[in-house]
Design a protein around this motif. Structure first.
Motif, mmCIF file in Angstrom:
data_model
loop_
_atom_site.group_PDB
_atom_site.id
_atom_site.type_symbol
_atom_site.label_atom_id
_atom_site.label_comp_id
_atom_site.label_asym_id
_atom_site.label_seq_id
_atom_site.Cartn_x
_atom_site.Cartn_y
_atom_site.Cartn_z
ATOM 1 N N LEU A 175 23.910 2.141 -5.573
ATOM 2 C CA LEU A 175 22.822 3.120 -5.603
ATOM 3 C C LEU A 175 21.641 2.599 -6.404
ATOM 4 N N ARG A 176 21.927 1.962 -7.546
ATOM 5 C CA ARG A 176 20.853 1.430 -8.375
ATOM 6 C C ARG A 176 20.113 0.304 -7.656
ATOM 7 N N LYS A 177 20.847 -0.572 -6.964
ATOM 8 C CA LYS A 177 20.214 -1.660 -6.223
ATOM 9 C C LYS A 177 19.381 -1.116 -5.069
ATOM 10 N N ALA A 178 19.933 -0.118 -4.354
ATOM 11 C CA ALA A 178 19.182 0.479 -3.253
ATOM 12 C C ALA A 178 17.920 1.167 -3.758
ATOM 13 N N GLU A 179 18.021 1.845 -4.909
ATOM 14 C CA GLU A 179 16.850 2.508 -5.480
ATOM 15 C C GLU A 179 15.774 1.494 -5.864
ATOM 16 N N GLU A 180 16.191 0.361 -6.404
ATOM 17 C CA GLU A 180 15.229 -0.674 -6.772
ATOM 18 C C GLU A 180 14.508 -1.220 -5.539
ATOM 19 N N LEU A 181 15.261 -1.487 -4.472
ATOM 20 C CA LEU A 181 14.646 -2.020 -3.256
ATOM 21 C C LEU A 181 13.743 -0.987 -2.592
ATOM 22 N N MET A 182 14.178 0.267 -2.555
ATOM 23 C CA MET A 182 13.341 1.301 -1.960
ATOM 24 C C MET A 182 12.064 1.508 -2.760
ATOM 25 N N THR A 183 12.171 1.438 -4.069
ATOM 26 C CA THR A 183 10.975 1.564 -4.908
ATOM 27 C C THR A 183 9.973 0.462 -4.592
ATOM 28 N N ARG A 184 10.460 -0.772 -4.532
ATOM 29 C CA ARG A 184 9.573 -1.899 -4.210
ATOM 30 C C ARG A 184 8.968 -1.755 -2.819
ATOM 31 N N ALA A 185 9.786 -1.307 -1.849
ATOM 32 C CA ALA A 185 9.295 -1.170 -0.485
ATOM 33 C C ALA A 185 8.214 -0.097 -0.393
ATOM 34 N N LEU A 186 8.413 1.038 -1.062
ATOM 35 C CA LEU A 186 7.418 2.105 -1.018
ATOM 36 C C LEU A 186 6.132 1.707 -1.740
ATOM 37 N N ILE A 187 6.263 0.999 -2.858
ATOM 38 C CA ILE A 187 5.064 0.538 -3.573
ATOM 39 C C ILE A 187 4.263 -0.418 -2.700
ATOM 40 N N GLU A 188 4.953 -1.360 -2.052
ATOM 41 C CA GLU A 188 4.253 -2.320 -1.190
ATOM 42 C C GLU A 188 3.625 -1.610 0.003
ATOM 43 N N PHE A 189 4.345 -0.642 0.577
ATOM 44 C CA PHE A 189 3.805 0.117 1.703
ATOM 45 C C PHE A 189 2.583 0.929 1.277
ATOM 46 N N TYR A 190 2.642 1.495 0.094
ATOM 47 C CA TYR A 190 1.512 2.272 -0.428
ATOM 48 C C TYR A 190 0.285 1.390 -0.619
ATOM 49 N N GLN A 191 0.499 0.170 -1.108
ATOM 50 C CA GLN A 191 -0.627 -0.749 -1.283
ATOM 51 C C GLN A 191 -1.248 -1.119 0.060
ATOM 52 N N LYS A 192 -0.414 -1.281 1.091
ATOM 53 C CA LYS A 192 -0.947 -1.567 2.425
ATOM 54 C C LYS A 192 -1.836 -0.432 2.902
ATOM 55 N N LEU A 193 -1.384 0.794 2.693
ATOM 56 C CA LEU A 193 -2.177 1.949 3.111
ATOM 57 C C LEU A 193 -3.513 1.998 2.370
ATOM 58 N N ARG A 194 -3.489 1.768 1.081
ATOM 59 C CA ARG A 194 -4.730 1.793 0.299
ATOM 60 C C ARG A 194 -5.672 0.668 0.727
ATOM 61 N N PHE A 195 -5.128 -0.510 0.967
ATOM 62 C CA PHE A 195 -5.958 -1.622 1.412
ATOM 63 C C PHE A 195 -6.573 -1.322 2.770
ATOM 64 N N LEU A 196 -5.805 -0.681 3.654
ATOM 65 C CA LEU A 196 -6.325 -0.383 4.985
ATOM 66 C C LEU A 196 -7.418 0.679 4.918
ATOM 67 N N LYS A 197 -7.256 1.673 4.037
ATOM 68 C CA LYS A 197 -8.325 2.653 3.854
ATOM 69 C C LYS A 197 -9.573 1.991 3.281
ATOM 70 N N GLY A 198 -9.378 1.100 2.325
ATOM 71 C CA GLY A 198 -10.513 0.371 1.782
ATOM 72 C C GLY A 198 -11.182 -0.501 2.821
ATOM 73 N N TYR A 199 -10.377 -1.094 3.702
ATOM 74 C CA TYR A 199 -10.919 -1.922 4.792
ATOM 75 C C TYR A 199 -11.808 -1.088 5.699
ATOM 76 N N SER A 200 -11.355 0.114 6.058
ATOM 77 C CA SER A 200 -12.143 1.000 6.913
ATOM 78 C C SER A 200 -13.446 1.410 6.225
ATOM 79 N N PHE A 201 -13.343 1.845 4.992
ATOM 80 C CA PHE A 201 -14.535 2.307 4.269
ATOM 81 C C PHE A 201 -15.550 1.182 4.083
#
Length: 759
Positions: A251-277
């Motif tokens: 559970l701890r390992k899965a939580e660590e990987l999911m945290t990293r995946a969501l953070i990276e996904f969030y950065q992609k979304l922010r970069f894409l919004k910045g790209y559009s603007f």
């Protein structure tokens, strides 16, 4: 700051080719402006009072609006469908047939249309990929929440549980409420365009996923990534995946990987919004410039077309941003919004003026100490002192270690400066944690501080003559180099949050990966560090000399018998080949994982260097003609292979069919002669390294230890030059593939066909 520079500085470096070509559009407008100025100065009354009209159609468009209306607006825009390729955005300019510069204006709008279609196409592609990734993350979150329930509530049976789990693990009403609350908090200081987009998602149509019950967990396997020596060894004897055991460790390992995946996904979304603007802002700026130059009113119509394009509406991306924030805050930040947003948003490293001041101060102190050492040597006439040979044989190798470290740090500081100047995204490629990476001033500060301490120690230990009564030197002064080395090691491994702890631990972790090669997955920072260590062979030998000198030598009398020991001679060879052997093992690991035959040739290059070092060491210790011939031949082969690999493979230069002859198609430095100078310097400095093999042990007026240090310094300088062009080539490869984000492994594996009916 002008918008062109700000536009360039705000770009995602790996997406640079996908942005609007603002500079070229501005160049076309300058040509229009020049033509208009010439027309205004040479304007004369026309002999014929004729008023004609001519429209310049970029794509043969015919609009349904009246011709008079088109003349007033100066431009007509349209959106057409091109089969499976999607929508195409085109414009049509209306000008007077007698008007000069109309052809250039036509070229301007044709280029603007092409750039807009390029930007829209890239944006749509990235949004599509993000939607697919969001769907996969939703499934992973469902499994993760089910696993958390099973671990925290082990008595919950598979049959009795019918837990409804979606991306957020809540009902539609709860999701809507949390999105509304998130909007109220996060949109206080937002732009007006974001407020407008937020209103559209206050009542979002959230697609409810089918409930995933705990009975699916037995069909899920934990994704075991061979990232450590133990996991690598396990993967050699068993499958790379295993069944869930419902343990807290999983559970701890899965939580660590999911945290990293969501953070990276969030950065992609922010970069894409910045790209559009940023691209919309570039279109706005360039059209305002056009209206100002031509006195037309074309920007309104063109911007309306941009707003109708996918680039003008970021509702999908904004909705995903809000959903990720809500999920992360609830499941990974215990509902604490401030803490969750601090984790999600990347920290921006701030330059501190104090570091700049102290860097300059310490550098000035180091220069003053160098002058002081030179004056002491001159006043004491040390060069003619009988104890100078004893000093060079015993003390100079101890202090030269710190000189090699300081020089390498100075070269790295210069590398960082030029990487930033030419927008090389080294922080992403090295995997530095955002906001904790060292800038060139910080590295310069550390190197200057170490230089000041080292030079002060040298100045305090410049005695050439022993006590005539005891024939010994002072134990305190003779122990200064050892104390300095111990202090440096203590700082590197210090667990307290001082002196850039995150960067120190990053270095220690990467070094540990090298020690355990090939059991760790090879990343860029690992083999880059290993390449740096290959240029510090003399530093390893200095460390070996420290052990021998202070443990088995008579350091109070400045004497040692290290080179009379067979064990010392054996390790004299071993420590020199260690970094090359590590690189060979890394090439082997990458060959197994990537199945790329290029790593075979790279490994053979390092192996040839190992052979050359063995022959050279044998020649240094035995001084025979056969050893000299073998050392010369093996070193020549290693030098040729190394030079070819540096220039062609690592730098990507010497390409025949390139538009830049004998270089490469894309270059960050506009002055092409810099690349040719770097090629020549690389060859010459490698040849200087080769000269140490040919038996040149001592030159006139230069002690043998000084000559060794000079050769080592030249190799460090060569490596510093190599660093810039190596990372430039890596950056351009990332740009060509638009790789701006790290690939994060997801924690769970499952049969997609089997689970499709459930999701």
């Amino acid at each position: 700051m002008k918008f062109g520079k700000e536009f360039l500085s705000q770009m995602v470096p790996e997406w640079q080719e996908a942005y609007l070509d603002y500079n070229q559009l501005k160049t076309l407008l300058k040509e229009v402006s020049q033509v208009r100025q010439v027309e205004a100065s040479d304007k004369q009354p026309s002999k014929f009072n004729r008023r004609g009209s001519l429209y310049r159609a970029f794509s043969g468009l015919t609009g349904g609006r009246s011709f008079q209306k088109l003349q007033e607006d100066a431009i007509h825009t349209n959106i057409i469908q091109r089969g499976s390729e999607g929508e195409c955005y085109q414009s049509m300019l209306f000008t007077s047939s007698l008007e000069k510069g109309s052809e250039i204006e036509v070229d301007f709008f044709r280029k603007l249309d092409d750039e807009l279609n390029k930007v829209v196409g890239f944006y749509k592609k990235e949004v599509g990929e993000l939607m697919e990734e969001a769907e996969e993350l939703s499934k992973q979150m469902d499994i993760f929440i089910a696993l958390r329930i099973k671990v925290e509530k082990p008595d919950c049976s598979f049959e009795d549980s019918n837990e409804h789990i979606s991306l957020t693990g809540r009902s539609r009403k709860e999701v809507t409420q949390e999105v509304e609350m998130a909007e109220e908090t996060s949109l206080e200081d937002a732009k007006s365009y974001r407020r407008k987009a937020s209103k559209e998602i206050v009542q979002p149509t959230i697609q409810k996923l089918k409930p995933v019950s705990l009975e699916l967990l037995p069909q899920v396997r934990i994704n075991v990534q061979p990232e450590t020596p133990i996991s690598t060894l396990k993967c050699m004897v068993m499958s790379s995946t295993s069944q869930l055991s419902y343990s807290k460790t999983e559970l701890r390992k899965a939580e660590e990987l999911m945290t990293r995946a969501l953070i990276e996904f969030y950065q992609k979304l922010r970069f894409l919004k910045g790209y559009s603007f940023l691209n919309k802002l570039a279109v706005l700026k360039i059209m305002k410039k056009y209206d100002k130059i031509t006195s037309r009113k074309a920007s309104k119509a063109y911007l309306e077309m941009v707003e109708k394009s996918p680039l003008g509406s970021t509702v999908e991306v904004t909705r995903l941003v809000e959903r990720v924030e809500a999920v992360f805050i609830k499941h990974f930040a215990n509902g604490n919004r401030r803490r969750g947003m601090d984790i999600l948003k990347r920290k921006i490293r701030r330059e501190r003026q104090g570091i700049t001041f102290f860097s300059g101060f310490l550098f000035g102190c180091s220069i003053a100490l160098v002058v002081a050492i030179i004056l002491v040597i001159h006043l004491r006439n040390i060069f003619k002192s009988p104890g100078r040979v004893q000093y060079m044989d015993n003390i100079f190798p101890l202090y030269s270690l710190f000189g090699f470290i300081v020089l390498h740090m100075l070269m790295y500081s210069a590398n960082i400066y030029f990487w930033r100047r030419y927008h090389v995204n080294y922080t992403f490629m090295f995997g530095f944690k955002q906001g904790t990476e060292l800038g060139y001033w910080e590295v310069f500060f550390l190197s200057s501080g170490l230089a000041v301490i080292t030079l002060a120690c040298v100045l305090s230990n410049l005695d050439m003559e022993a006590d005539p009564r005891t024939r010994t030197f002072a134990a305190i002064t003779e122990s200064i180099p050892l104390a300095l080395l111990i202090a440096l090691l203590c700082i590197i491994f210090c667990p307290f949050d001082i002196i850039y702890r995150s960067s120190r631990f990053f270095l220690v972790r990467s070094a540990f990966h090298l020690v355990c090669a090939p059991f760790y997955k090879v990343s860029l920072q690992d083999f880059f560090l290993a390449d740096q260590l290959t240029s510090q062979v003399q530093a390893y030998r200095s460390l070996q000399f420290y052990i021998c000198y202070y443990m088995w030598g008579d350091f109070i009398r400045r004497s040692n018998r290290c080179f009379q020991s067979k064990i010392f001679e054996a390790f004299f060879f071993v420590v020199a080949i260690i970094p090359y052997w590590i690189r060979t093992l890394q090439c082997l690991r990458r060959l197994v994982e990537e199945k790329d035959v290029e790593h075979v040739f790279n490994g053979l290059k390092y192996f040839s260097t190992i052979v050359a070092i063995a022959m050279r060491t044998g020649h240094d210790l035995n001084m025979g003609m056969i050893w000299r011939i073998l050392a010369a031949i093996s070193s020549a082969i290693a030098t040729i292979l190394g030079t070819y690999w540096d220039i062609v493979e690592d730098w990507g230069l010497l390409q025949r069919n390139s538009k830049n002859p004998w270089l490469r198609d894309k270059l960050l430095i506009s002055n092409k002669s810099v690349y040719f100078v770097a090629i020549v310097l690389n060859i010459l400095l490698r040849l200087a390294w080769m000269q140490s093999v040919l038996g040149l042990r001592e030159a006139p007026f230069i002690h043998r230890q000084t000559l060794i240090a000079i050769v080592a310094v030249l190799e460090i300088i060569r490596r510093g030059i190599w660093n810039f062009f190596r990372m430039e080539n890596e950056h351009l490869n990332n740009v060509g593939k638009f790789r701006a984000f790290n690939s994060v492994p997801l924690p769970f594996e499952y049969d997609k066909n089997e689970m499709r009916t459930r999701f």
